[in-house]
Design a protein around this motif. Structure first.
Motif, PDB file in Angstrom:
ATOM      1  N   LYS A 202      19.536  -1.332  16.527  1.00 26.62           N
ATOM      2  CA  LYS A 202      18.517  -1.566  17.545  1.00 26.62           C
ATOM      3  C   LYS A 202      18.589  -0.525  18.660  1.00 26.62           C
ATOM      4  CE  LYS A 202      15.389  -3.978  19.822  1.00 26.62           C
ATOM      5  NZ  LYS A 202      13.980  -4.055  19.389  1.00 26.62           N
ATOM      6  N   SER A 205      16.482   2.544  18.333  1.00 20.04           N
ATOM      7  CA  SER A 205      15.025   2.360  18.355  1.00 20.04           C
ATOM      8  C   SER A 205      14.512   2.574  19.773  1.00 20.04           C
ATOM      9  CB  SER A 205      14.658   0.956  17.863  1.00 20.04           C
ATOM     10  OG  SER A 205      13.264   0.783  17.846  1.00 20.04           O
ATOM     11  N   LYS A 250      10.806  -5.438   9.789  1.00 17.22           N
ATOM     12  CA  LYS A 250      11.427  -6.256  10.842  1.00 17.22           C
ATOM     13  C   LYS A 250      12.085  -7.492  10.253  1.00 17.22           C
ATOM     14  CE  LYS A 250      10.462  -8.092  15.448  1.00 17.22           C
ATOM     15  NZ  LYS A 250       9.412  -8.348  16.487  1.00 17.22           N
ATOM     16  N   ARG A 251      11.526  -8.014   9.164  1.00 19.89           N
ATOM     17  CA  ARG A 251      12.148  -9.159   8.498  1.00 19.89           C
ATOM     18  C   ARG A 251      13.505  -8.789   7.910  1.00 19.89           C
ATOM     19  NH1 ARG A 251       7.130 -11.805   5.011  1.00 19.89           N
ATOM     20  NH2 ARG A 251       5.796 -12.383   6.809  1.00 19.89           N
ATOM     21  N   HIS A 253      15.488  -6.818   9.413  1.00 18.13           N
ATOM     22  CA  HIS A 253      16.260  -6.399  10.596  1.00 18.13           C
ATOM     23  C   HIS A 253      16.382  -4.870  10.676  1.00 18.13           C
ATOM     24  CE1 HIS A 253      17.256 -10.616  11.235  1.00 18.13           C
ATOM     25  NE2 HIS A 253      17.646 -10.690   9.975  1.00 18.13           N
ATOM     26  N   PHE A 255      14.502  -1.373  12.316  1.00 17.33           N
ATOM     27  CA  PHE A 255      13.685  -1.018  13.466  1.00 17.33           C
ATOM     28  C   PHE A 255      13.244   0.441  13.358  1.00 17.33           C
ATOM     29  CE2 PHE A 255      17.056  -3.982  14.544  1.00 17.33           C
ATOM     30  CZ  PHE A 255      16.335  -5.074  15.007  1.00 17.33           C
TER      31      PHE A 255
END
Length: 312
Positions: A202, A205, A250-251, A253, A255
């Motif tokens: 994350k 991103s 996104k499902r 996980h 990014f």
């Protein structure tokens, strides 16, 4: 003796542990390659995106402007204009930058599709070069872009009338066939690159400040590309495909990295600018006549010949 014979007849039985170890090694190695590929994240390609945006503005957007600015004596009407030389440079530099962009993708992309797309892109841009060259040179003879070919004063009275068919064929090569073979592979390549711009971290991103500065000129250029190229359907389809891919990843996980965010933000700005452009010219009766139908996206050059050049 019989036991030895059986061992000779079935060497795999004795070597089964070794074979299983080899298979396990290959499977582990193959799996690790995929894992490494998924874990890799490319840094923001400031150099490529900057060159890409600069040459788009200079060689594509600036092409017709340069043709009008440079003296006609330097580039006679029966010779290529300075804008044509800009287009030739664009047809060489853009595929090169697209290939360099693909090379830096953290994901291995289908090479055959990339090569076919690049070849089609060059062919379509070259077809457009010829048709667009003649159409823009006709401006010096009084051609008006906000009118159809048959409604133009300099063309509708041509004799024999079959000459008008020839000009309509030229317009078809320029605005339809050339644009389709140019823009479809262009956006396909961008989407394939975008599909590899995902990271499991994350923190990665995020966009650097330089990327945010480039979003505005990039999005503004794509506005020109969509409106002047009359490719709104292609563009909106690509944008929705990108958004759907983001939601799908996104499902898992995953990014978007900085390069993917740059493309997504540029396209989002373009959609906003196109909406404002259409709303501004929504009630223009002349442009409404040239662009009938549900999808109404006027070309900037049609607006120029109707509201700007005609006033001088």
């Amino acid at each position: 003796m019989e036991a030895a014979a059986r061992r000779r007849q079935h060497p795999g039985a004795a070597g089964a542990p070794g074979a299983q170890s080899g298979a396990y090694f290959l499977q582990t190695r193959h799996g690790s390659v995929k894992a490494d590929e998924a874990a890799r994240t490319a840094p923001f390609h400031l150099d490529l995106w900057f060159y890409f945006t600069l040459q788009n503005w200079l060689l594509d957007f600036g092409r017709p402007i340069a043709m009008l600015v440079f003296p006609l004596e330097w580039f006679p009407l029966n010779k290529p204009s300075v804008g044509d030389y800009f287009h030739m440079a664009y047809n060489i530099i853009t595929p090169f930058l697209l290939l360099k962009l693909i090379e830096r993708s953290p994901r291995t992309l289908p090479r055959s599709m990339i090569y076919v797309s690049i070849i089609t892109f060059i062919m379509g841009a070259s077809i457009h070069l010829v048709g667009d060259s003649v159409n823009h040179r006709l401006l010096f003879s009084g051609y008006q872009h906000h009118l159809s070919v048959r409604e133009n004063p300099i063309i509708k009275n041509l004799k024999p009338e079959t000459l008008i068919d020839s000009f309509e064929l030229l317009y078809y090569y320029d605005e339809y066939l050339g644009h389709s073979m140019w823009y479809v592979p262009f956006f396909l390549i961008l989407f394939m690159y975008f599909s590899g711009c995902f990271t499991a971290t994350k923190a990665e991103s995020a966009m650097p400040g330089a990327a945010l500065l480039l979003v505005v000129p990039s999005g503004l250029y794509y506005w020109y590309l969509v409106t002047e190229g009359q490719i709104f359907i292609l563009f909106i389809f690509t944008s929705f495909a990108m958004l759907a891919l983001v939601l799908h990843q996104k499902r898992k996980h995953l990014f978007l990295d900085s390069n993917g965010l740059f493309l997504l933000y540029s396209f989002t700005l373009t959609l906003l600018l196109v909406a404002l452009w259409v709303a501004w010219l929504w009630n223009d009766p002349v442009l409404r006549k040239k662009y009938p139908g549900v999808i109404y996206v006027p070309e900037p050059w049609a607006f120029y010949t109707l509201h700007i050049s005609s006033q001088h």
